[in-house]
Design an enzyme around this catalytic site. Structure first.
Site, PDB file in Angstrom:
ATOM      1  N   ASP A 111     111.994  51.157  48.002  1.00 47.07           N
ATOM      2  CA  ASP A 111     111.323  50.048  46.944  1.00 47.07           C
ATOM      3  C   ASP A 111     109.818  50.461  47.027  1.00 47.07           C
ATOM      4  O   ASP A 111     109.562  50.635  48.055  1.00 47.07           O
ATOM      5  CB  ASP A 111     111.563  48.595  47.302  1.00 47.07           C
ATOM      6  CG  ASP A 111     111.042  47.695  46.005  1.00 47.07           C
ATOM      7  OD1 ASP A 111     112.119  47.167  45.702  1.00 47.07           O
ATOM      8  OD2 ASP A 111     109.821  47.765  45.707  1.00 47.07           O
TER       9      ASP A 111
ATOM     10  N   ASN B 170     119.035  39.905  42.513  1.00 43.47           N
ATOM     11  CA  ASN B 170     118.531  38.988  41.123  1.00 43.47           C
ATOM     12  C   ASN B 170     119.316  39.416  40.039  1.00 43.47           C
ATOM     13  O   ASN B 170     119.482  40.570  39.462  1.00 43.47           O
ATOM     14  CB  ASN B 170     117.166  39.108  40.892  1.00 43.47           C
ATOM     15  CG  ASN B 170     116.417  38.810  42.403  1.00 43.47           C
ATOM     16  OD1 ASN B 170     116.666  37.828  43.000  1.00 43.47           O
ATOM     17  ND2 ASN B 170     115.300  39.551  42.533  1.00 43.47           N
TER      18      ASN B 170
ATOM     19  N   GLN C 277     114.757  38.767  38.008  1.00 41.82           N
ATOM     20  CA  GLN C 277     115.046  40.310  37.953  1.00 41.82           C
ATOM     21  C   GLN C 277     114.091  40.702  37.120  1.00 41.82           C
ATOM     22  O   GLN C 277     113.792  40.208  35.822  1.00 41.82           O
ATOM     23  CB  GLN C 277     116.551  40.460  37.149  1.00 41.82           C
ATOM     24  CG  GLN C 277     116.678  41.662  37.033  1.00 41.82           C
ATOM     25  CD  GLN C 277     118.436  41.945  36.577  1.00 41.82           C
ATOM     26  OE1 GLN C 277     118.752  41.018  36.053  1.00 41.82           O
ATOM     27  NE2 GLN C 277     118.831  43.105  36.775  1.00 41.82           N
TER      28      GLN C 277
ATOM     29  N   HIS D 175     120.751  45.991  40.857  1.00 42.00           N
ATOM     30  CA  HIS D 175     120.411  46.645  41.959  1.00 42.00           C
ATOM     31  C   HIS D 175     120.574  45.402  42.909  1.00 42.00           C
ATOM     32  O   HIS D 175     120.466  44.417  43.027  1.00 42.00           O
ATOM     33  CB  HIS D 175     119.066  47.221  41.939  1.00 42.00           C
ATOM     34  CG  HIS D 175     117.837  46.198  41.704  1.00 42.00           C
ATOM     35  ND1 HIS D 175     117.591  45.968  40.196  1.00 42.00           N
ATOM     36  CD2 HIS D 175     116.983  45.591  42.169  1.00 42.00           C
ATOM     37  CE1 HIS D 175     116.826  44.958  39.953  1.00 42.00           C
ATOM     38  NE2 HIS D 175     116.520  44.581  41.056  1.00 42.00           N
TER      39      HIS D 175
ATOM     40  N   HIS E 288     118.787  44.529  46.578  1.00 38.95           N
ATOM     41  CA  HIS E 288     117.808  44.665  47.647  1.00 38.95           C
ATOM     42  C   HIS E 288     118.293  44.758  49.157  1.00 38.95           C
ATOM     43  O   HIS E 288     119.083  43.719  49.485  1.00 38.95           O
ATOM     44  CB  HIS E 288     116.576  43.443  47.658  1.00 38.95           C
ATOM     45  CG  HIS E 288     115.923  43.503  46.317  1.00 38.95           C
ATOM     46  ND1 HIS E 288     114.930  43.844  46.087  1.00 38.95           N
ATOM     47  CD2 HIS E 288     116.194  43.038  45.302  1.00 38.95           C
ATOM     48  CE1 HIS E 288     114.255  43.912  44.870  1.00 38.95           C
ATOM     49  NE2 HIS E 288     115.338  43.082  44.115  1.00 38.95           N
TER      50      HIS E 288
HETATM   51  P1  5GP Z   1     114.001  42.795  40.803  1.00 39.94           P
HETATM   52  O1  5GP Z   1     112.926  42.075  40.850  1.00 39.94           O
HETATM   53  O2  5GP Z   1     114.308  43.262  39.577  1.00 39.94           O
HETATM   54  O3  5GP Z   1     115.102  42.200  41.632  1.00 39.94           O
HETATM   55  O4  5GP Z   1     113.592  44.029  41.486  1.00 39.94           O
HETATM   56  C1  5GP Z   1     112.790  45.228  41.189  1.00 39.94           C
HETATM   57  C2  5GP Z   1     112.389  45.840  42.115  1.00 39.94           C
HETATM   58  O5  5GP Z   1     112.105  47.137  41.899  1.00 39.94           O
HETATM   59  C3  5GP Z   1     111.104  45.437  42.848  1.00 39.94           C
HETATM   60  O6  5GP Z   1     111.035  45.112  44.115  1.00 39.94           O
HETATM   61  C4  5GP Z   1     109.985  46.596  42.522  1.00 39.94           C
HETATM   62  O7  5GP Z   1     109.101  46.695  43.426  1.00 39.94           O
HETATM   63  C5  5GP Z   1     111.066  47.748  42.286  1.00 39.94           C
HETATM   64  N1  5GP Z   1     110.379  48.720  41.529  1.00 39.94           N
HETATM   65  C6  5GP Z   1     110.265  48.698  40.179  1.00 39.94           C
HETATM   66  N2  5GP Z   1     110.037  49.923  39.489  1.00 39.94           N
HETATM   67  C7  5GP Z   1     110.279  50.724  40.544  1.00 39.94           C
HETATM   68  C8  5GP Z   1     110.237  52.298  40.680  1.00 39.94           C
HETATM   69  O8  5GP Z   1     109.811  52.813  39.675  1.00 39.94           O
HETATM   70  N3  5GP Z   1     110.582  52.833  41.939  1.00 39.94           N
HETATM   71  C9  5GP Z   1     110.893  52.066  42.974  1.00 39.94           C
HETATM   72  N4  5GP Z   1     111.272  52.848  44.138  1.00 39.94           N
HETATM   73  N5  5GP Z   1     111.000  50.815  43.072  1.00 39.94           N
HETATM   74  C10 5GP Z   1     110.538  50.363  41.779  1.00 39.94           C
END
Ligand code: 5GP
Ligand code: ZN
Length: 137
Positions: free
Chosen positions: A31, A87, A94, A100, A102
Site C-alpha cells: 500500500d 472495505n 472504501q 481489495h 488489506h
Molecule cells: P480503501 O480505503 O479503498 O479500502 O483502500 C484503498 C487503499 O489503497 C488505501 O490504503 C490507499 O493508501 C491505497 N492506494 C490508493 N492508491 C494507490 C496506488 O496507486 N498504489 C498503491 N500501492 N496503493 C494505493
C-alpha cells in the site's frame, strides 16, 4: 479490466507497483499509504467494484492467498499480529472501487487501529435483525 480503474492497471502491471506476489488471478502489492510497515493489498486481476460483485470462485481464492501472505509476512517482518480489512462502499471507507483486501501487520506497542466503541445489542434489535437478515438468505 477497466480503463478508468487504477487497481486494474496496477494488477495488470501497466502501472508499476511494489509486488510481493503475483499469479494468474491476483497481484499483492504494498500500500502506498501504509497504516503500518508492510501494509499490503490483495488485488484480483479482474475488476469487481466490491464483495457484492466478486464471483464465488475468485472469492474462494482470496482467503487462502491471504493466509499464505500472512504466514510469509509474519516471518519476514517479525510482526506480532495481522488485521485483514476489506472495505465495501464509500460509507465503509472504501476509496478505490476495485475489490481489495488489506493485510495490515501489527507490531507490539503499535498504534491503536481497526477498533470501535462497543454499543449495546438490545432485545428488540436482536429479534428484528435476525428476522430481517434470515429472510434475505
Ligand atoms: P480503501 O480505503 O479503498 O479500502 O483502500 C484503498 C487503499 O489503497 C488505501 O490504503 C490507499 O493508501 C491505497 N492506494 C490508493 N492508491 C494507490 C496506488 O496507486 N498504489 C498503491 N500501492 N496503493 C494505493
Ligand atoms: Zn478495477
Amino acid at each position: 479490466m477497466r480503463d478508468d480503474c487504477i487497481f486494474c492497471k496496477i494488477a495488470a502491471g501497466q502501472i508499476p507497483s511494489a509486488t510481493l506476489y503475483e499469479d494468474g488471478n491476483f497481484r499483492v502489492i504494498l500500500d502506498l499509504g501504509p497504516a503500518a510497515r508492510g501494509h499490503a493489498l490483495i488485488l484480483p486481476k479482474a475488476h469487481y467494484a466490491d464483495l457484492s460483485e466478486i464471483d464465488d470462485d475468485t472469492a474462494g481464492k482470496v482467503l487462502p492467498l491471504a493466509k499464505k501472505m500472512v504466514s510469509a509476512m509474519t516471518k519476514a517482518l517479525g510482526c506480532a499480529g495481522m488485521n485483514l480489512v476489506q472495505n465495501n462502499g464509500e460509507a465503509a471507507g472504501q476509496t478505490v472501487r476495485h475489490f481489495h483486501m488489506h493485510i495490515i501487520p501489527r507490531y507490539a506497542n503499535g498504534p491503536k487501529m481497526v477498533s470501535w466503541e462497543p454499543g449495546e445489542l438490545t432485545e428488540t434489535d436482536k429479534a428484528s435483525i435476525v428476522e430481517a437478515v434470515r429472510a434475505e438468505l
